[in-house]
Design a protein around this motif. Structure first.
Motif, mmCIF file in Angstrom:
data_model
loop_
_atom_site.group_PDB
_atom_site.id
_atom_site.type_symbol
_atom_site.label_atom_id
_atom_site.label_comp_id
_atom_site.label_asym_id
_atom_site.label_seq_id
_atom_site.Cartn_x
_atom_site.Cartn_y
_atom_site.Cartn_z
ATOM 1 N N PRO A 38 0.949 -1.496 -0.404
ATOM 2 C CA PRO A 38 -0.377 -0.148 0.141
ATOM 3 C C PRO A 38 1.097 1.476 -0.412
ATOM 4 O O PRO A 38 0.534 1.926 -0.002
ATOM 5 N N TYR A 39 2.642 1.173 0.525
ATOM 6 C CA TYR A 39 2.837 2.340 -0.038
ATOM 7 C C TYR A 39 3.598 3.090 -1.028
ATOM 8 O O TYR A 39 2.542 3.969 -1.623
ATOM 9 N N HIS A 40 4.436 2.525 -1.428
ATOM 10 C CA HIS A 40 4.602 3.020 -2.727
ATOM 11 C C HIS A 40 3.975 2.023 -4.284
ATOM 12 O O HIS A 40 3.931 2.294 -5.231
ATOM 13 N N GLY A 41 3.568 0.880 -3.796
ATOM 14 C CA GLY A 41 3.175 -0.110 -5.310
ATOM 15 C C GLY A 41 3.537 -1.028 -5.499
ATOM 16 O O GLY A 41 3.418 -1.497 -6.381
ATOM 17 N N TRP A 42 4.597 -1.198 -4.547
ATOM 18 C CA TRP A 42 5.780 -2.600 -5.352
ATOM 19 C C TRP A 42 4.606 -3.500 -5.324
ATOM 20 O O TRP A 42 3.692 -3.760 -4.525
ATOM 21 N N THR A 43 4.530 -4.382 -6.452
ATOM 22 C CA THR A 43 3.577 -6.037 -6.530
ATOM 23 C C THR A 43 4.118 -6.971 -6.698
ATOM 24 O O THR A 43 5.481 -6.900 -7.494
ATOM 25 N N TYR A 44 4.703 -7.663 -5.718
ATOM 26 C CA TYR A 44 3.847 -9.537 -5.613
ATOM 27 C C TYR A 44 3.414 -10.556 -6.720
ATOM 28 O O TYR A 44 2.390 -10.052 -5.720
ATOM 29 N N ARG A 45 3.567 -11.201 -7.430
ATOM 30 C CA ARG A 45 2.391 -12.456 -7.869
ATOM 31 C C ARG A 45 2.051 -13.051 -6.892
ATOM 32 O O ARG A 45 3.501 -13.572 -5.206
ATOM 33 N N ASN A 46 1.429 -13.935 -6.780
ATOM 34 C CA ASN A 46 1.762 -15.341 -5.505
ATOM 35 C C ASN A 46 2.474 -16.253 -5.290
ATOM 36 O O ASN A 46 2.060 -16.589 -3.848
ATOM 37 N N ASN A 47 3.026 -16.430 -5.927
ATOM 38 C CA ASN A 47 4.130 -17.130 -5.903
ATOM 39 C C ASN A 47 5.419 -16.599 -5.154
ATOM 40 O O ASN A 47 6.832 -16.362 -4.988
ATOM 41 N N GLY A 48 5.111 -15.172 -4.319
ATOM 42 C CA GLY A 48 6.101 -13.926 -3.902
ATOM 43 C C GLY A 48 7.111 -13.856 -4.992
ATOM 44 O O GLY A 48 7.367 -12.444 -4.620
ATOM 45 N N TRP B 21 8.518 -10.422 -7.893
ATOM 46 C CA TRP B 21 8.264 -9.218 -8.191
ATOM 47 C C TRP B 21 7.478 -9.206 -9.380
ATOM 48 O O TRP B 21 8.013 -9.680 -10.156
ATOM 49 N N ALA B 22 7.062 -8.262 -9.317
ATOM 50 C CA ALA B 22 5.998 -8.249 -10.421
ATOM 51 C C ALA B 22 5.628 -6.513 -11.215
ATOM 52 O O ALA B 22 5.696 -6.609 -12.611
ATOM 53 N N GLY B 23 6.062 -5.960 -10.448
ATOM 54 C CA GLY B 23 6.001 -4.601 -11.225
ATOM 55 C C GLY B 23 6.219 -3.187 -9.283
ATOM 56 O O GLY B 23 6.223 -3.764 -9.236
ATOM 57 N N ALA B 24 5.852 -1.955 -10.107
ATOM 58 C CA ALA B 24 5.688 -1.364 -8.932
ATOM 59 C C ALA B 24 5.718 0.494 -9.934
ATOM 60 O O ALA B 24 5.815 0.134 -11.591
ATOM 61 N N PRO B 25 5.018 1.432 -10.042
ATOM 62 C CA PRO B 25 4.560 2.398 -10.680
ATOM 63 C C PRO B 25 5.679 3.175 -11.325
ATOM 64 O O PRO B 25 6.917 2.879 -10.740
ATOM 65 N N HIS B 26 5.432 3.821 -12.036
ATOM 66 C CA HIS B 26 6.666 4.411 -12.670
ATOM 67 C C HIS B 26 7.489 3.968 -13.291
ATOM 68 O O HIS B 26 8.987 4.354 -13.041
ATOM 69 N N LEU B 27 7.759 2.358 -13.615
ATOM 70 C CA LEU B 27 8.857 1.429 -13.778
ATOM 71 C C LEU B 27 10.200 2.074 -14.325
ATOM 72 O O LEU B 27 11.198 2.275 -13.918
ATOM 73 N N LYS B 28 9.812 2.623 -15.546
ATOM 74 C CA LYS B 28 10.572 3.304 -16.085
ATOM 75 C C LYS B 28 11.146 4.682 -16.061
ATOM 76 O O LYS B 28 12.883 4.337 -15.310
ATOM 77 N N GLU B 29 10.778 5.220 -15.191
ATOM 78 C CA GLU B 29 11.359 6.605 -14.011
ATOM 79 C C GLU B 29 11.712 5.983 -13.163
ATOM 80 O O GLU B 29 13.070 6.794 -13.226
ATOM 81 N N ALA B 30 11.262 4.968 -12.133
ATOM 82 C CA ALA B 30 11.847 4.841 -11.083
ATOM 83 C C ALA B 30 12.828 4.351 -11.082
ATOM 84 O O ALA B 30 14.531 4.376 -11.002
ATOM 85 N N TYR B 31 12.663 3.091 -11.655
ATOM 86 C CA TYR B 31 13.894 1.751 -12.162
ATOM 87 C C TYR B 31 14.525 1.650 -13.020
ATOM 88 O O TYR B 31 15.811 0.703 -13.458
ATOM 89 N N GLY B 32 14.160 2.166 -14.262
ATOM 90 C CA GLY B 32 15.291 1.919 -15.805
ATOM 91 C C GLY B 32 14.150 0.839 -16.216
ATOM 92 O O GLY B 32 14.330 0.581 -17.085
ATOM 93 N N GLY B 33 13.460 -0.002 -15.706
ATOM 94 C CA GLY B 33 13.133 -1.519 -16.064
ATOM 95 C C GLY B 33 13.003 -2.262 -14.988
ATOM 96 O O GLY B 33 12.929 -1.464 -13.911
ATOM 97 N N LYS B 34 12.412 -3.140 -15.528
ATOM 98 C CA LYS B 34 11.960 -4.762 -14.335
ATOM 99 C C LYS B 34 12.672 -4.501 -13.364
ATOM 100 O O LYS B 34 14.540 -4.600 -14.269
ATOM 101 N N LEU B 35 12.848 -4.611 -12.145
ATOM 102 C CA LEU B 35 14.082 -5.887 -11.579
ATOM 103 C C LEU B 35 13.876 -7.066 -11.169
ATOM 104 O O LEU B 35 12.281 -8.080 -11.772
ATOM 105 N N ASP B 36 14.840 -7.523 -11.479
ATOM 106 C CA ASP B 36 14.489 -9.259 -11.136
ATOM 107 C C ASP B 36 14.056 -9.433 -9.915
ATOM 108 O O ASP B 36 14.025 -9.950 -8.885
ATOM 109 N N ASN B 37 12.835 -10.402 -10.382
ATOM 110 C CA ASN B 37 11.764 -11.360 -9.676
ATOM 111 C C ASN B 37 12.105 -11.936 -8.791
ATOM 112 O O ASN B 37 11.287 -12.189 -8.088
ATOM 113 N N LYS B 38 12.977 -13.059 -9.033
ATOM 114 C CA LYS B 38 13.430 -13.501 -7.623
ATOM 115 C C LYS B 38 13.988 -12.858 -7.189
ATOM 116 O O LYS B 38 14.204 -12.762 -5.836
#
Lengths: 165, 447
Positions: free
Chosen positions: B108-118, B120-137
């Motif tokens: 609920p804080y910044h919106g980092w999102t995880y699949r139900n297997n844990g 990492w699935a995404g975050a808001p403003h992905l490109k601006e904030a992180y330049g792209g996807k983080l490693d999901n494991k």
């Protein structure tokens, strides 16, 4: 009976009931129960949707009048540790809202706050609930036919429900 | 008086146990509690849920392992995951619901999102904030390194070096096989676990359920008086001890002697007994389940159960209730009871509802038995903090084994695992629990 009288009658009933329970007059309280009483507290969880909070078929207690009698008898043995010495309680019933009346039965939603200081505990517990009741008019006055106690707490902070709500 | 360092406290326990005594301090001590959380709850296998609580893909429940909040989920592939509830970004809880169904958990804080297997699935403003996807494991929710289940009970261990669950349970697995394996369809949770807080140390409750049959006819005598129970005075006489090692202890009752020779299988109705599948039980399991089935027990550290024929009144039909309960540590002098009523999958809905209600009437927050246990346990934590008792070096007495006039020697005819005694007297189970507690507190302190 007009709306004002009805409200007065219901308010008096709740106040009387609270006084009897606070004073440990369980047999007098028992006489206010309808023979077909359903007295229950459904199990409640924290869920994302309010509609999912109540767990179907799950209760902290789901009593009929006979079970209430047994609970009273048990307390009155003096050997039920949870209520020996008896808790000092103060019940405050408020937000009384009369939902409607039909065939001599009035549906009421109200709130109760019970302060309970158990045995020699240094401080007491507070139990908060909404009660959805059905009260029946009889020649002897109102009788409680159904009470659903919706507890505010998902995890109770009082160690047991040794008292009536 | 300065508090004793932990090792000195444990030395005291070790010395006291030689005389079947327990120093009062372990029931309310910050230092002990902190060490228990670290050495027991983050190291041992701890029960988290029953498989029937998360039957469908995406189902989850929120649970605890000691003080850790964990999500137990059945992911979209059908696998069970036990994951830390805290977001990898800043640590906010990603789930604040006790149960539900979700494809994703979003912080609920910044919106980092995880699949139900844990993952990492995404975050808001992905490109601006992180330049792209983080490693999901790498940035997925923290997984309990070990998750396994036995007879539908899901356990997890936070210790990478934990032994396999079967090895950890040891003879307790044999006991669960006998109790829950009676019917191939197994058991399920009725409703959801009920929770309530008791101002007592978690070990006090765990100890009681190792098989404190000595308290039953005194503390619970009001139930005999109002006839919600009968025959409580035989609780020790007909008690049968099952000390299974690894801190797992059980006590049964020889109902065929206490009640009548036909009172087999804990008093289950004949129609149930006919449906039980007994061919998978070994000789000792069959004898035990038929004549002297386990009534209560504790699987170390904090999972207990009770199975007993129960009543709302002895002239009303009884029902054999089964409740699993967990004594969640909250603080040195506070536990949260989690109470699951279990019913057989083969039962009719009406029977399941009846046994659930009888179970709650006897063992639950409003239970006519359990109400009285809670208050007996609370004052133990009060004296646990007593500086006077500590200064005087006072202990609790577990010495029935030395003094009892009843023969408590291990049954030489027992062919099952562990130690079996044909009496409930002796406090052997409680001592076995605390000896194991000490062993774990010592050994895991060196790691």
């Amino acid at each position: 009976m007009d709306a004002v009288q009805l409200r007065e009658t219901v308010t008096q009933f709740f106040a009387f009931e609270a006084m009897l329970l606070d004073e440990g007059r369980f047999d007098d309280w028992y006489s206010l129960l309808d023979d077909a009483l359903v007295y229950e507290a459904p199990l409640r969880l924290a869920t994302n949707k309010r509609a999912d909070e109540m767990v179907a078929g799950a209760y902290r207690f789901a009593d009929d009048k006979k079970i209430i009698r047994t609970r009273i008898d048990r307390i009155q043995t003096g050997n039920a540790s949870a209520e020996s010495p008896p808790s000092r309680t103060v019940r405050s019933v408020s937000s009384i809202y009369i939902l409607g009346e039909r065939d001599g039965v009035v549906a009421v939603s109200s709130t109760i706050i019970v302060y309970r200081q158990r045995a020699n505990d240094p401080s007491g517990d507070t139990i908060h609930a909404r009660r959805n009741d059905r009260l029946k008019f009889t020649p002897d006055g109102l009788r409680l036919c159904a009470r659903t106690v919706i507890l505010a707490e998902v995890s109770l902070s009082t160690p047991n429900l040794g008292i009536f709500l | 008086m300065a508090p004793l360092p932990l090792n000195a406290l444990l030395d005291q326990v070790e010395e006291s146990l030689k005389s079947d005594l327990i120093p009062v301090c372990i029931f309310n001590d910050e230092e002990i509690f902190r060490a228990e959380i670290e050495r027991i709850f983050t190291r041992n296998w701890v029960f988290v849920a029953h498989e029937s609580e998360i039957p469908g893909k995406g189902d989850f429940v929120l649970r605890r392992i000691g003080l850790e909040s964990v999500i137990v989920s059945r992911d979209t592939d059908g696998n069970i995951n036990v994951m830390s509830n805290h977001c990898r970004h800043r640590g906010t809880e990603v789930c604040q619901a006790d149960r539900g169904n979700a494809a994703h958990f979003t912080c609920p804080y910044h919106g980092w999102t995880y699949r139900n297997n844990g993952d990492w699935a995404g975050a808001p403003h992905l490109k601006e904030a992180y330049g792209g996807k983080l490693d999901n494991k790498q940035w997925g929710l923290l997984h309990a390194p070990h998750v396994d289940s036995h007879q539908g009970l899901i356990f997890a261990s936070l210790d990478r070096d934990a032994p396999p669950l079967k090895q950890y349970l040891g003879n307790a697995a044999w006991m669960l096989d006998a109790m829950i394996g009676l019917h191939p369809a197994g058991m399920r949770v009725a409703g959801a676990p009920e929770r309530y807080r008791v101002r007592a140390n978690w070990k006090t409750a765990a100890e009681n359920f190792t098989g404190d049959v000595y308290h039953v006819d005194y503390l619970h005598r009001s139930n005999e008086q109002v006839q919600t129970a009968v025959g409580l005075q035989g609780s020790c006489e007909f008690g049968r001890s099952y000390e299974m090692g690894n801190g797992h202890n059980f006590v049964g009752h020889e109902w065929v002697k206490a009640i009548h020779p036909g009172y087999v299988f804990a008093g289950y109705p004949q129609s149930y007994i006919e449906q039980f599948e007994l061919s998978g039980l070994d000789e000792a399991q069959l004898l035990m389940m038929r004549d002297k089935p386990p009534t209560v027990g504790t699987i170390f550290p904090n999972l207990s159960f009770i199975r007993v024929a129960s009543f709302t009144k002895i002239d009303e039909p009884p029902a054999v209730m089964t409740s699993f309960r967990q004594w969640q540590p909250i603080g040195p002098a506070e536990l949260e009871v989690w109470n699951w009523q279990l019913v057989w999958n083969f039962m009719s809905e009406a029977d399941a509802e009846a046994v659930y209600k009888i179970g709650q009437f006897n063992f639950g927050s409003a239970g006519v038995f359990e109400q009285d246990d809670t208050v007996a346990w609370e004052s133990i934590a009060k004296v646990g903090a007593s500086r006077w008792w500590r200064r005087e070096g006072k202990h609790f007495n577990f010495q029935q084994g030395h003094r009892s006039a009843v023969d408590q020697s291990p049954d030489p005819h027992w062919t099952g695992p562990g130690i079996h005694r044909t009496t409930g007297y002796g406090e052997h189970r409680q001592l076995a629990f605390y000896r194991h507690w000490l062993k774990v507190m010592r050994e895991n302190g060196k790691r």
